[in-house]
Design an enzyme around this catalytic site. Structure first.
Site, PDB file in Angstrom:
ATOM      1  N   GLN A 207       0.817  -1.211   0.000  1.00  0.00           N
ATOM      2  CA  GLN A 207       0.000   0.000   0.000  1.00  0.00           C
ATOM      3  C   GLN A 207       0.858   1.271   0.000  1.00  0.00           C
ATOM      4  OE1 GLN A 207      -0.527  -2.600   2.098  1.00  0.00           O
ATOM      5  NE2 GLN A 207      -2.486  -3.368   1.352  1.00  0.00           N
ATOM      6  N   GLN A 250      -1.791  -9.795  -3.845  1.00  0.00           N
ATOM      7  CA  GLN A 250      -3.103 -10.187  -3.351  1.00  0.00           C
ATOM      8  C   GLN A 250      -4.211  -9.394  -4.019  1.00  0.00           C
ATOM      9  OE1 GLN A 250      -2.736  -9.605   0.869  1.00  0.00           O
ATOM     10  NE2 GLN A 250      -1.237 -11.248   1.100  1.00  0.00           N
ATOM     11  N   TRP A 498      -4.885   3.649   7.778  1.00  0.00           N
ATOM     12  CA  TRP A 498      -4.244   2.483   8.400  1.00  0.00           C
ATOM     13  C   TRP A 498      -4.118   2.686   9.895  1.00  0.00           C
ATOM     14  CZ3 TRP A 498       1.154   1.919  10.110  1.00  0.00           C
ATOM     15  CH2 TRP A 498       1.568   0.588  10.294  1.00  0.00           C
ATOM     16  N   ARG A 499      -4.820   1.867  10.656  1.00  0.00           N
ATOM     17  CA  ARG A 499      -4.523   1.747  12.085  1.00  0.00           C
ATOM     18  C   ARG A 499      -3.408   0.727  12.197  1.00  0.00           C
ATOM     19  NH1 ARG A 499      -6.277  -2.193  15.784  1.00  0.00           N
ATOM     20  NH2 ARG A 499      -5.521  -1.609  17.859  1.00  0.00           N
ATOM     21  N   ASP A 501      -0.622  -2.007  12.655  1.00  0.00           N
ATOM     22  CA  ASP A 501      -0.536  -3.346  13.234  1.00  0.00           C
ATOM     23  C   ASP A 501       0.883  -3.692  13.649  1.00  0.00           C
ATOM     24  OD1 ASP A 501       0.725  -5.127  10.852  1.00  0.00           O
ATOM     25  OD2 ASP A 501      -0.623  -3.646  10.011  1.00  0.00           O
ATOM     26  N   GLU A 532      -7.730  -0.149   6.773  1.00  0.00           N
ATOM     27  CA  GLU A 532      -7.311  -1.370   7.452  1.00  0.00           C
ATOM     28  C   GLU A 532      -7.189  -1.213   8.963  1.00  0.00           C
ATOM     29  OE1 GLU A 532      -4.818  -4.082   4.800  1.00  0.00           O
ATOM     30  OE2 GLU A 532      -3.667  -2.224   4.885  1.00  0.00           O
ATOM     31  N   HIS A 533      -7.661  -2.265   9.671  1.00  0.00           N
ATOM     32  CA  HIS A 533      -7.371  -2.547  11.088  1.00  0.00           C
ATOM     33  C   HIS A 533      -8.093  -1.663  12.090  1.00  0.00           C
ATOM     34  CE1 HIS A 533      -4.392  -5.129   9.384  1.00  0.00           C
ATOM     35  NE2 HIS A 533      -3.563  -4.152   9.045  1.00  0.00           N
ATOM     36  N   GLU A 554      -8.236  -5.050   5.705  1.00  0.00           N
ATOM     37  CA  GLU A 554      -8.029  -6.117   6.665  1.00  0.00           C
ATOM     38  C   GLU A 554      -8.705  -5.719   7.968  1.00  0.00           C
ATOM     39  OE1 GLU A 554      -3.884  -6.962   7.073  1.00  0.00           O
ATOM     40  OE2 GLU A 554      -3.697  -7.783   5.051  1.00  0.00           O
ATOM     41  N   TYR A 557      -6.305  -7.006  13.614  1.00  0.00           N
ATOM     42  CA  TYR A 557      -5.672  -8.258  14.012  1.00  0.00           C
ATOM     43  C   TYR A 557      -5.861  -8.566  15.496  1.00  0.00           C
ATOM     44  CZ  TYR A 557      -2.769  -8.056   9.711  1.00  0.00           C
ATOM     45  OH  TYR A 557      -2.300  -8.017   8.421  1.00  0.00           O
TER      46      TYR A 557
END
Length: 658
Positions: A207, A250, A498-499, A501, A532-533, A554, A557
């Protein structure tokens, strides 16, 4: 962190270096941050026989390269700015003046080629050409991205992390005659990662690593030599004459480009307005038990290309701000008046971190100036406020904004045509309610579709381009919502919220963030949306007539338990949530993935949650179990098989089913 050795000369023959540290600027950073950016001064003059003697001062982290530099000097310089750590505070912007660089003599045998431009592209490094067209800057060679090499003796045995963390780097407005060789320590490995086929360049990224307005006069591979994992990515307004091979990628989104042949892809490959795109085969048998993963749209519904710095015919540096267009396809490299507006640099305030504050920047914006943010970390005790229609805010070299008092980093009015491009925003502490807000703050009723609406312009949409937001990673950060869109008629083109990970300040109670993107405005379009996240619904769509082309997400997690991650009585939170009151919404090419790593059987009831009404339609959706425990019970609402265990990747071709 000490500065890089300053080995490359400037056009003036003088090496300029400066540390961008102003009194008190560094002290306010979180303790995990290193002192402010260090880097290379920029050269004055531009090698043209006419025009002004000097360019404006872009500060120490912007470098201009022209044809007076030798190939060795260019390679040595590029090698000196491409080794930043993943969460470094240094930033670099490199510009190539119009010209031809390197030798094409060895193009058929890269192993023995000499005199080529050959370097890797590193974190927080942007390399751009200054021509009016990409082919005004021709590079014989390669500026490439390789995966992380975990096992040098047996690289084929270590697929991860590969390119999964090859973030925050970019190239634009360049033409490549691809001739690639291994560089630096990679060349000494028994199996160098940087080996490429003749006429091929590698760009193995994930990304926040866009390619824009590039002309690849050969082949482009987007994954590692030994098949390493990759999770990209974004390509726009570009031409690749040969074959694009995505291999282990992906997902990937390609917009308004021309390609020769496309090969590969794992779960979600989306094309809009791409001449030469493969045919849609999503959900269809693809041979030997495989299922198709590609979705192609003939055109892109709304586009506005990123503003860019270029050298005009009179030798002046200018910024070209493209117009918005609809139903587009193929490349558009025009700088004619019909394609956009050419803005003189006198119309811009050129900001430098450590010198400029939120107050000084806002004074210039109130005067009607556009804004260039040169590379660096901008600590802001209040938001940058963009109020005037058609204002351009252009970040160079991953210019980064961070709030210091729980404020937003950047907010806009409801004026039409504002264009925010090329910025990174890092949450900080204390917690911010929102980091980037487009349009006036909505009263609570607006989020339910009943309140006062904010009007933009469908012909001149406010646009966010290459805007990347992080909650955690460089340091502890907290923000309820990363990006909030309250205006109507907004375009989001390549967003990564984006948080974190991994990195610094990571933990369920540490880097807290509920939502990545919240859309309250009507007629908002997203092309290339990565979120994400986050800990609740990651994307919430409250406005009508929304459209998303490509979505990658995503789930978090790190939920410690199912009880800690419940949406009322519903297990987990859907990543992509269209509010129940919405009556018209469309989305194409959505992938939601799970990896719950705490060893607990945590479930999300579905990756996507939408109202079941005729005007809400979705195509090409998948859930994916990446690793860990638990998984996703349904793809959308109660439709679709579970994604639980063994890289399960159930698909839903359309919803509601036709």
């Amino acid at each position: 962190m000490t500065p890089h050795s300053l080995r490359a000369r400037r056009r003036t023959g003088v090496v300029l270096a400066a540390a961008l540290i102003a009194g008190g600027a560094v002290a306010a950073l979180p303790t995990s941050a290193v002192a402010g950016p260090h880097g290379h001064g920029h050269g004055h003059g531009h090698g043209h026989g006419h025009g002004p003697a000097e360019d404006p001062d872009f500060g120490p982290n912007v470098t201009f390269i022209d044809e007076t530099w030798s190939t060795d000097e260019i390679n040595e310089f590029l090698d000196s700015v491409n080794d930043e750590a993943e969460f470094s505070q240094n930033r670099h912007q490199v510009f190539f003046e119009p010209g031809v660089y390197g030798s094409a003599a060895g193009e058929d045998d890269p192993a023995t080629a000499e005199g080529i431009i050959n370097a890797e592209l590193g974190y927080y490094e942007s390399v751009d050409g200054l021509g009016g067209r990409p082919d005004d800057v021709v590079i014989n060679g390669a500026i490439h991205v390789e995966p992380h090499v975990e096992c040098p003796e047996t690289p084929w045995a270590c697929q991860g992390p590969g390119s999964l963390n090859r973030f925050w780097r970019s190239m634009a407005n360049l033409a490549f005659n691809p001739i690639q060789r291994p560089t630096a320590e990679d060349a000494a490995r028994p199996f160098p990662a940087g080996v490429a086929e003749p006429h091929q360049m590698r760009y193995a990224v994930s990304q926040a690593a866009p390619l824009r307005r590039v002309d690849i006069q050969g082949d482009l591979t987007m994954f590692g030599r030994f098949g390493e994992y990759a999770s990209g990515g974004y390509l726009a307004n570009s031409r690749v004459e040969g074959t694009i091979t995505t291999g282990s990628q992906q997902q990937w989104y390609t917009r308004d480009s021309t390609v020769g042949t496309w090969e590969g892809g794992v779960w979600n490959m989306v094309f809009s307005g791409v001449d030469g795109a493969p045919a849609t085969d999503f959900g269809q048998p693809a041979g030997e038990g495989a299922v198709g993963v590609k979705t192609a749209l003939d055109t892109t519904p709304v586009t506005r290309e990123k503003p860019f710095l270029y050298r005009a015919d009179d030798g002046e540096l200018r910024v070209f701000a493209p117009h918005a267009r609809t139903e587009t396809s193929g490349t558009n490299w025009s700088t004619d008046a019909s394609a956009g507006e050419s803005l003189p640099l006198d119309d811009f305030h050129i900001a430098q971190a450590g010198r400029d504050t939120a107050a000084s920047i806002n004074r210039q914006l109130r005067r009607g100036k556009h804004l260039i943010l040169t590379p660096g970390i901008y600590e802001l005790d209040g938001p940058i406020r963009v109020k005037k229609a058609d204002t351009v805010v252009l970040g160079l070299g991953y210019a980064s904004l961070t709030p210091t008092r729980g404020n937003a980093a950047l907010v806009t009015s409801d004026a039409a045509g504002i264009h925010i491009a090329g910025i990174t925003v890092d949450a900080n502490v204390p917690e911010s309610e929102v980091l980037v807000r487009v349009g006036k703050e909505c009263p609570p009723s607006s989020a339910k579709g009943h309140g006062r609406r904010h009007h933009g312009s469908d012909e001149d949409p406010t646009t966010l381009t290459d805007v990347f937001v992080r909650v955690g990673g460089p340091w502890v950060g907290k923000a309820v919502t990363s990006i909030e869109v309250n205006s109507d008629d907004v375009l989001l083109d390549h967003i990564w919220a984006w948080r974190g990970d991994h990195g610094n300040g990571i933990g369920w109670e540490d880097n807290t963030g509920a939502h990545g993107v919240v859309v309250n405005g009507d007629r908002v379009t997203a092309t290339g949306l990565f979120v994400e996240h986050y800990q609740e619904n990651q994307t919430i769509w409250n406005g009508e007539d929304g459209l998303t082309v490509f979505y990658q997400s995503e789930l978090p997690y790190d939920p410690p338990s199912q009880e800690a991650w419940m949406d009322g009585d519903r297990p987990g939170y859907a990543s992509y949530r269209v509010a129940d009151h919405v009556r018209r919404h469309e989305a194409v090419g959505l992938g939601v993935y799970s990896y719950f790593w705490n060893g607990v059987d945590i479930r999300a009831e579905s990756g996507i949650q939408v109202p079941e009404t005729r005007g809400v339609t979705l195509r090409s959706m998948t859930s994916v179990f990446l690793d860990g425990s638990g998984g996703i019970n349904h793809v959308v609402n109660d439709t679709g098989a579970p994604a639980v265990g063994s890289f399960a990747s159930p698909q839903v071709i359309s919803f509601p089913s036709s």
